[in-house]
Design an enzyme around this catalytic site. Structure first.
Site, PDB file in Angstrom:
ATOM      1  N   CYS A 129       0.981  -1.178   0.058  1.00  0.00           N
ATOM      2  CA  CYS A 129      -0.080   0.006   0.023  1.00  0.00           C
ATOM      3  C   CYS A 129       0.830   1.399  -0.074  1.00  0.00           C
ATOM      4  O   CYS A 129       1.310   1.757   0.939  1.00  0.00           O
ATOM      5  CB  CYS A 129      -1.031   0.047   1.157  1.00  0.00           C
ATOM      6  SG  CYS A 129      -1.853   1.561   1.530  1.00  0.00           S
ATOM      7  N   CYS A 132      -0.599   4.269   2.240  1.00  0.00           N
ATOM      8  CA  CYS A 132      -0.184   3.982   3.661  1.00  0.00           C
ATOM      9  C   CYS A 132       1.158   4.184   4.082  1.00  0.00           C
ATOM     10  O   CYS A 132       1.332   4.775   4.755  1.00  0.00           O
ATOM     11  CB  CYS A 132      -1.067   2.469   4.139  1.00  0.00           C
ATOM     12  SG  CYS A 132      -2.112   1.941   3.204  1.00  0.00           S
ATOM     13  N   ASP A 133       1.957   3.620   3.276  1.00  0.00           N
ATOM     14  CA  ASP A 133       3.225   3.602   3.782  1.00  0.00           C
ATOM     15  C   ASP A 133       4.375   4.313   2.956  1.00  0.00           C
ATOM     16  O   ASP A 133       5.486   4.639   3.251  1.00  0.00           O
ATOM     17  CB  ASP A 133       3.822   2.056   3.534  1.00  0.00           C
ATOM     18  CG  ASP A 133       3.121   1.307   4.476  1.00  0.00           C
ATOM     19  OD1 ASP A 133       2.479   1.548   5.471  1.00  0.00           O
ATOM     20  OD2 ASP A 133       2.738  -0.101   4.193  1.00  0.00           O
TER      21      ASP A 133
END
Ligand code: NAP
Length: 299
Positions: A129, A132-133
């Protein structure tokens, strides 16, 4: 007894809930993780008609709030099976729920590469992701693996943060949109590594790079990396329904554009069913089609 139980609260499931609630039916949504589905990981959605640009998270949030305002009930429980009959039953880790009709909208989950150390390195250099990261890799060197829209969008997104982004894909043609490929080509910090497969994840306790096999030259080379974003598609999660519902070889629920499965009163919507185009628009469209069919069945 609930009129319609919807399994999965992604775009298809939430769209179905909105349509069924507006048709006056009672609706129970079952979700094992969090509402929103796969789209919450997409940094920017620019191909949903009527919305020029929106983050996947905001899109999902809007859908959820719309369904909630109409009275949708959401339970966070893992569905372990369904039973057919005049009254249908949805079995979960915590109990059993009765309903007149069921909509399966379970979506799909990230496909792993299946290499040694892949699971061990999640959070230690490997991510599925970028939204997200991605921020953890600011100023660093990363690679994205895949050639679909997710990989293309991830590479573009990461190129805004990272020093360098390798886009590793097993062919020299992309499954994703040509317009996105053109945008990537304009970026100086993106390097295409094509006709290439990742054969090894390098590093001891954390990822330090990948070994890549060039399918044309037959040569192997190592690329040093701080992070690897795997974006090689999704896999459906329909095993719990297999005793009752017909699945294809890939595990997708066999259902056409009318969203009808092999069992009357059980419908499939969105990425979990057999289809060629898996997009936000088609998931939302499936939600509407399945909900209206389920409403008619539950009358
Ligand atoms: P996808 O379109 O299925 O693409 C998967 C990519 O991974 C393909 O390029 C495939 O290569 C490659 N791949 C598959 N298995 C592999 C393996 N074992 N090793 C190496 N490469 C592998 O998946 P996606 O990009 O996640 O997209 C899923 C669906 O969501 C698509 O319909 C996509 O259009 C849609 N989507 C839409 C949006 C949007 O509307 N904004 C955003 C993201 C995704 P090959 O091409 O060689 O098969």
């Amino acid at each position: 007894m609930t009129d319609i139980i919807i399994i999965g609260a992604g775009t298809a499931g939430l769209s179905a809930a909105i349509y069924a609630l507006r048709a006056g039916k009672s609706v129970l949504l079952m979700e094992q993780l969090t509402y929103g589905g796969q789209i919450i990981n997409t940094p920017e959605v620019e191909n949903y008609p009527g919305i020029k640009s929106i983050s996947g998270f905001d899109f999902a949030q809007g859908l959820y709030e719309q369904a909630e305002a109409l009275g949708a009930e959401l339970k966070y429980e893992q569905v372990t099976g369904i039973d057919d009959g005049e009254v249908k039953k949805v079995k979960t880790s915590s109990g059993e729920y009765e309903c007149k009709a069921i909509i399966l909208a379970t979506g799909a989950k990230n496909r792993p590469l299946g290499l040694d150390k892949e699971t061990e390195f999640i959070g230690n250099g490997i991510s599925y992701c970028a939204t997200c990261d991605g921020a953890f890799f600011k100023g660093r060197v990363v690679a994205v693996n895949g050639g679909g829209n997710t990989a293309l969008e991830d590479a573009l997104f990461l190129s805004n943060y990272c020093k360098k982004v390798y886009l590793i894909h097993r062919r020299d043609e992309f499954r994703g949109e040509a317009k996105q490929v053109d945008k990537l080509k304009e970026k100086e910090n993106i390097e295409f590594v094509l006709n290439a497969t990742i054969t090894e994840l390098l590093g001891e306790d954390e990822l330090s790079g990948v070994r890549v096999h060039d399918k044309l030259s037959g040569e192997d080379k190592d690329i040093e990396l701080d992070g690897l974003f795997i974006a090689i598609g999704q896999m459906p999660e329909n095993a719990a329904f297999a005793p009752l519902i017909e699945l294809d070889k890939g595990g997708y629920i066999v259902a056409g554009e009318d969203c009808r499965t092999n069992v009357a009163g059980i419908f499939a919507a969105g990425d979990c069913r057999t289809k060629t185009v898996r997009q936000l628009t088609t998931a939302a469209a499936d939600g509407a089609v399945a909900a209206l069919a389920a409403c008619a069945y539950a009358d």
